[in-house]
Design an enzyme around this catalytic site. Structure first.
Site, PDB file in Angstrom:
ATOM      1  N   SER A 181     -29.917 -20.616  41.697  1.00 49.11           N
ATOM      2  CA  SER A 181     -30.327 -20.935  40.347  1.00 49.11           C
ATOM      3  C   SER A 181     -31.255 -19.909  39.715  1.00 49.11           C
ATOM      4  CB  SER A 181     -31.002 -22.309  40.341  1.00 49.11           C
ATOM      5  OG  SER A 181     -32.181 -22.310  41.125  1.00 49.11           O
ATOM      6  N   LYS A 187     -39.665 -18.030  36.718  1.00 51.43           N
ATOM      7  CA  LYS A 187     -38.491 -18.894  36.665  1.00 51.43           C
ATOM      8  C   LYS A 187     -38.848 -20.191  35.941  1.00 51.43           C
ATOM      9  CE  LYS A 187     -35.094 -21.224  39.635  1.00 51.43           C
ATOM     10  NZ  LYS A 187     -34.679 -21.529  41.014  1.00 51.43           N
ATOM     11  N   SER A 234     -31.187 -20.668  46.326  1.00 51.85           N
ATOM     12  CA  SER A 234     -31.403 -20.211  44.948  1.00 51.85           C
ATOM     13  C   SER A 234     -32.234 -18.949  44.800  1.00 51.85           C
ATOM     14  CB  SER A 234     -32.053 -21.329  44.118  1.00 51.85           C
ATOM     15  OG  SER A 234     -31.137 -22.369  43.918  1.00 51.85           O
TER      16      SER A 234
END
Length: 515
Positions: free
Chosen positions: A189, A113, A213
């Site tokens: 996210s 990520k 997230s």
């Protein structure tokens, strides 16, 4: 046995397949038959644990695993747009240089990520600030743990700007789409990681959770998403010194991958809790499950989410668990008001960090970031130190009430979201702040408590709507009690075998059709 030292860079792929073709390969998924993969698509049916076992046994070489993952990525990236940066050359060098085959996940292709430092690369945070962001001198704490576990990072994944929203649509990298339905969000996210795993590019990817997230994209993409207890795994300090909301881990398709990932990266020395260690199956223990139906705001979920809760409730009852409805054990409206202040404070602190790291002035920074990010940081600047201290001080009281409920139940069960994955465009950082806030309030209403209080929680893909959209159900536990959550996850996985379900955008099928 094939010795990797016999494999030269030139011809590695061809020669390895010729020599290994008759050897057979480890289980594709738990309980699956043995078979030797012949194409990139076959590798995708393996979870990360099976692939790691095959690599350690020299039945698959890291170069083979990497090339297969790259082929799958290239087959679906035009549709789902889940990479912010390709690191193929970096990953290939690592695969070719592999000499030790002893780490838990040696040679397994992996995705990072785009908020974790990775040595000699830029971290982008889903923002147009990427070109002025500094190049990391060393791996961040979680990236270092991932490297020690043997993973090979081949790309960075897309995310909402600075991780602020539960979708992944940015001015910097465009729209990341859900492989189950391209007109819907994969969540955020950690949306790029979830989309990539759901589409079969890799079996598992890095993710991080500051207000849901990990759990939100796992729910939206039919995957497993565990947010660990605060202090369980290596993590960089948060931007808000008084309270670190974010914990990193992974998103995966099988429970054993999540359990083995946690075991490979958790802090074993000087940690907050005793190590979880190996969790390899369900427990015989029957649990007291507290069912939370309404959200923190008091809003009830829509009918599809209620059906997901009901279906999971029936599975638990059929397996002998006691399930009863409970209420949130603290003043939820007061908590939401204080959590909002804390989130705004974190945005203001992040802005200060970015001004220092990028050497930009405030005006140039504001021109590059999205309207929502600018508004969040500006509102955070308006919160007085006294008000901030009061909000942060009340978190302890809310947490006491929350963890007190575990004297009567073993786990809390709830939705992850109020509704199934929303459509593209409904929630993003370019919307007027009032519109955005209203839509967020009607979507994400369950996951913030565990971030504020530090407890573990997991999203499990137990239900699909009639339209084929996944809906996850959340289970939360006591501080440090990831073991109970994972054991329950193993049991539900056996009852609802989600890992064999594939979305319409499934990379292995596309690779196979082109072969």
């Amino acid at each position: 046995m094939v010795d990797s030292s016999d494999l030269s860079p030139a011809g590695t792929r061809r020669d390895f397949l010729q020599r290994a073709g008759a050897m057979g390969l480890g289980a594709l998924l738990p309980g699956a038959a043995l078979a030797m993969p012949a194409t990139a698509s076959d590798f995708a049916e393996m979870d990360a644990t099976a692939l790691a076992e095959a690599i350690r046994a020299r039945r698959v070489h890291p170069v083979e695993a990497l090339d297969a993952a790259i082929a799958r990525a290239e087959a679906v990236l035009p549709d789902i747009n889940c990479f912010s940066e390709k690191l193929y050359d970096r990953a290939r060098k690592q695969a070719l240089a592999t000499k030790r085959f002893v780490e838990p996940f040696t040679g397994v292709p992996f995705l990072m990520k785009d908020e974790e430092d990775l040595a000699r690369t830029r971290v982008h945070f889903g923002s147009r600030l990427d070109r002025v962001a500094p190049i990391a001198r060393r791996d961040g704490p979680m990236a270092a743990a991932i490297g020690r576990a043997g993973f090979n990072v081949l790309a960075r994944t897309t995310m909402s700007e600075f991780g602020a929203l539960p979708t992944s649509e940015t001015l910097a990298y465009g729209i990341t789409r859900n492989p189950w339905a391209l007109d819907h969000t994969p969540g955020g996210s950690s949306g790029g990681s979830a989309a990539a795993v759901a589409a079969g590019i890799v079996p598992m990817a890095h993710a991080a959770d500051g207000a849901g997230s990990i759990r939100i994209p796992a729910s939206n993409c039919g995957l497993i998403g565990l947010k660990p207890s605060r202090g369980r795994v290596p993590d960089a300090p948060g931007h808000l010194a008084q309270l670190d909301l974010t914990e990193p881990l992974c998103i995966s398709r099988t429970v054993r991958d999540t359990a083995n990932f946690l075991a490979s990266v958790e802090l074993r020395q000087n940690g907050v809790y005793p190590p979880v260690g190996c969790v390899d199956g369900p427990s015989s223990r029957r649990l007291r499950v507290g069912l939370l139906i309404g959200g923190l705001s008091g809003t009830l979920p829509d009918k599809d989410v209620l059906m997901a809760l009901d279906a999971t409730y029936k599975v638990l009852k059929d397996h002998g668990h006691q399930v009863r409805e409970v209420k949130w054990p603290f003043d939820t409206k007061a908590f939401l008001a204080d959590f909002t202040q804390i989130y705004l404070l974190e945005g203001a602190q992040l802005k200060r960090y970015l001004l220092s790291a990028t050497k930009l002035d405030a005006q140039h920074l504001a021109e590059l970031i999205e309207p929502a990010s600018a508004a969040i940081s500006a509102m955070g600047d308006l919160i007085s130190p006294a008000s901030a201290d009061q909000a942060l001080g009340r978190v302890g009281a809310y947490a006491k009430g929350y963890f007190g409920v575990f004297e009567k139940v073993d786990v809390l069960m709830s939705p992850v979201l109020l509704k199934p994955p929303v459509k593209i465009g409904e929630i993003n950082g370019s919307l007027p702040l009032g519109t955005l806030a209203s839509r967020l309030n009607g979507y994400a209403d369950y996951t913030m408590a565990q971030n504020a209080f530090g407890g573990p929680a997991i999203s499990l893909p137990t239900y699909w709507t009639a339209e084929g959209l996944p809906i996850g159900v959340q289970f939360a536990g006591r501080l440090g009690d990831e073991r109970t959550l994972l054991e329950l996850a193993f049991e539900l996985e056996q009852a609802v075998p989600w890992a064999k379900r594939h979305p319409p955008v499934w990379a292995p099928a596309r690779v196979a059709s082109r072969a």
